[in-house]
Every structure is written in structure tokens, then in C-alpha cells.
Design a protein around this motif. Structure first.
Motif, PDB file in Angstrom:
ATOM      1  N   PHE A   1     -18.755 -94.884   8.086  1.00  0.00           N
ATOM      2  CA  PHE A   1     -18.856 -93.535   7.516  1.00  0.00           C
ATOM      3  C   PHE A   1     -19.787 -93.539   6.313  1.00  0.00           C
ATOM      4  N   ASP A   2     -19.578 -94.479   5.400  1.00  0.00           N
ATOM      5  CA  ASP A   2     -20.411 -94.542   4.202  1.00  0.00           C
ATOM      6  C   ASP A   2     -21.871 -94.844   4.542  1.00  0.00           C
TER       7      ASP A   2
ATOM      8  N   ASP B   1     -17.970 -89.092  -4.417  1.00  0.00           N
ATOM      9  CA  ASP B   1     -17.872 -90.465  -3.952  1.00  0.00           C
ATOM     10  C   ASP B   1     -17.710 -90.506  -2.438  1.00  0.00           C
ATOM     11  N   GLY B   2     -18.068 -91.660  -1.875  1.00  0.00           N
ATOM     12  CA  GLY B   2     -17.815 -91.894  -0.467  1.00  0.00           C
ATOM     13  C   GLY B   2     -16.373 -92.309  -0.238  1.00  0.00           C
ATOM     14  N   SER B   3     -16.143 -93.052   0.823  1.00  0.00           N
ATOM     15  CA  SER B   3     -14.780 -93.438   1.173  1.00  0.00           C
ATOM     16  C   SER B   3     -14.154 -94.291   0.075  1.00  0.00           C
ATOM     17  N   ALA B   4     -12.843 -94.235  -0.003  1.00  0.00           N
ATOM     18  CA  ALA B   4     -12.099 -95.078  -0.945  1.00  0.00           C
ATOM     19  C   ALA B   4     -11.273 -96.097  -0.177  1.00  0.00           C
ATOM     20  N   CYS B   5     -11.840 -96.593   0.923  1.00  0.00           N
ATOM     21  CA  CYS B   5     -11.083 -97.462   1.832  1.00  0.00           C
ATOM     22  C   CYS B   5     -11.917 -98.646   2.316  1.00  0.00           C
TER      23      CYS B   5
ATOM     24  N   GLU C   1      -9.366 -88.298   5.525  1.00  0.00           N
ATOM     25  CA  GLU C   1      -8.547 -89.485   5.763  1.00  0.00           C
ATOM     26  C   GLU C   1      -9.082 -90.692   4.995  1.00  0.00           C
ATOM     27  N   LEU C   2     -10.393 -90.734   4.799  1.00  0.00           N
ATOM     28  CA  LEU C   2     -11.016 -91.850   4.076  1.00  0.00           C
ATOM     29  C   LEU C   2     -11.124 -91.590   2.581  1.00  0.00           C
TER      30      LEU C   2
ATOM     31  N   LEU D   1      -7.731-100.772   3.090  1.00  0.00           N
ATOM     32  CA  LEU D   1      -8.846-101.025   4.006  1.00  0.00           C
ATOM     33  C   LEU D   1      -8.717-100.188   5.273  1.00  0.00           C
ATOM     34  N   ASP D   2      -9.803 -99.498   5.598  1.00  0.00           N
ATOM     35  CA  ASP D   2      -9.891 -98.740   6.847  1.00  0.00           C
ATOM     36  C   ASP D   2     -11.221 -99.115   7.486  1.00  0.00           C
TER      37      ASP D   2
END
Length: 237
Positions: free
Chosen positions: A169-170, A149-153, A195-196, A162-163
């Protein structure tokens, strides 16, 4: 040599029994994953290696026939990696590879022997790339099913909150996977990915190592962020 790859997300919610009432929300992702596996079958590989992120107890090789389940998610659903049924009892598949096994069962995969590899999310980029090179050298025609998976933010309700760095990034990951951009994947920022909470970073870099010199073309089949997590489906062939 790597002849094809399918890149899929690995949330257990892809399995309708796990998603329950929310199952319809990932129908497009499931359909895209099925299409991606069709590209793998069309490549007529001699070996399919399934790669996904794993916690410490799920890292390393998982032979064909290894069992997995979604009981940890409250569902009594079992899966098996490939068709072999006579394997020594041992570790279960980590969740990412259990999702891959479900996808393969769903599409009736019988086109090549299968092996699984659980990869630590913190594995250094150089080691990921070298692992990919070693996998590509294992058979004349190697295919990869790469789970992650990509970011979880991506939203306030996302697992990682939320980031603002998550969406860019995604977007770059989706572009690189859709374009089969090996250098871009090899150069992914490992610290930022951590971090993401992007679980796919290490598997994607294994793919990049395997694809060096293969001159494959990419296609982006799906990109979205339901539940605030970046999901991408792509193919290389």
C-alpha cells in the motif's frame, strides 16, 4: 487553479523537542520537508491551504493566525499558522496542522496568506475530491501543503502491528505521490487505508481533486518507515 503542492508526513516527532533523544532519526525527513516548502514558495501562490487529518473537534477551517501546541505530547512548544496575530480565540490546530505550522515557521514562510483545513480520516473519497476542486477554484494561484502519514502497520512494533498489506500500500502511495498520479490517488481503497491506519488517505484525495486538469509534475523527495509508519515527502509543480 492549483500551481504547486508539497506532501509531508505529520508525526509530532518531526518537531525535535517532541522527539527529544530520537530527534536525529528524522533529520532526513525534516530536510526533505524544507525542500518541499521551497517548491511552494517558488510557485508564487496567491493562497496556501494547509490540509491535514483531524479528529472531530479539529475538523473544518482554521484561519491564519490560529494557534497550536505540542503540550499534549509533553512539550511546552507553541506554534501559529501563518503571520496573522489578531484572531478571535477559538479552537487550537489539530496535531497535523500544528506540525505544518511548525514547518512553515521553521522555513520562514511569508509568501502568501495561509488557511488550514482539518479533514476527517473517514471522509468519503467523493467528498474529498469535491473539496479539492473547490479549494483549487478559490484563487488564481493556489498552493497546498498536504499533511498525512501512510500505513502504521509496517513492523511488529508499529502502532498498528505488522500487516503484510502495508508495504505494498505504501509503495503504491509513494509511487502515485511521486508521479503526481491523480487517478491513482482518487482510486485509493478507503477501507484498506482505514484498516492500515493511513491518516493521509483523505488529505491525499483532496489534493487529487484540486489537481484535476492542472497537469503538474511530481517528484519524490523521501520515503521511509521509521517506527513502522510510512512517511512520504513529495512535491507537485
Amino acid at each position: 487553479m492549483l500551481v504547486a503542492a508539497a506532501i509531508c508526513p505529520c508525526p509530532p516527532l518531526l518537531v525535535p523537542e517532541v522527539a527529544a533523544g530520537a530527534a536525529l532519526e528524522l533529520d532526513r525527513a525534516r530536510a526533505a520537508c524544507a525542500d518541499a516548502l521551497g517548491v511552494l514558495a517558488a510557485a508564487r501562490p496567491d493562497l496556501l491551504v494547509v490540509i491535514g487529518p483531524a479528529e472531530r473537534d479539529g475538523r473544518g477551517p482554521h484561519p491564519e493566525g490560529t494557534q497550536g501546541s505540542f503540550r499534549g505530547f509533553g512539550v511546552e512548544a507553541d506554534v501559529r499558522l501563518g503571520g496573522a496575530k489578531h484572531v478571535e480565540p477559538g479552537r487550537e490546530l489539530p496535531p497535523s496542522l500544528a506540525v505544518a505550522a511548525w514547518l512553515l515557521e521553521r522555513t520562514g514562510w511569508s509568501d502568501a496568506p495561509i488557511e488550514g483545513l482539518g479533514v476527517g480520516e473517514g471522509l468519503e473519497a467523493d467528498r474529498c475530491i469535491e473539496t479539492g476542486r473547490e479549494i483549487a477554484a478559490r484563487a488564481e494561484r493556489v498552493a497546498l501543503l498536504v499533511m498525512g502519514d501512510g500505513s502504521a502497520c509496517r513492523t511488529l512494533k508499529a502502532p498498528g502491528y505488522l500487516d503484510e498489506r502495508a508495504a505494498p500500500f505504501d509503495a503504491e502511495v509513494a509511487r502515485a505521490l511521486g508521479a503526481a498520479d491523480v487517478p491513482a490517488l482518487e482510486a485509493l481503497d478507503t477501507e484498506l487505508a482505514y484498516e492500515l491506519k493511513a491518516s493521509g488517505r483523505a488529505p491525499w484525495q483532496v489534493l487529487a481533486g484540486a489537481a484535476e486538469g492542472a497537469d503538474l509534475a511530481g517528484a519524490l523527495l523521501y520515503e521511509d518507515a521509521p517506527y513502522g509508519v510510512g512517511y512520504v515527502v513529495a512535491t507537485w509543480s
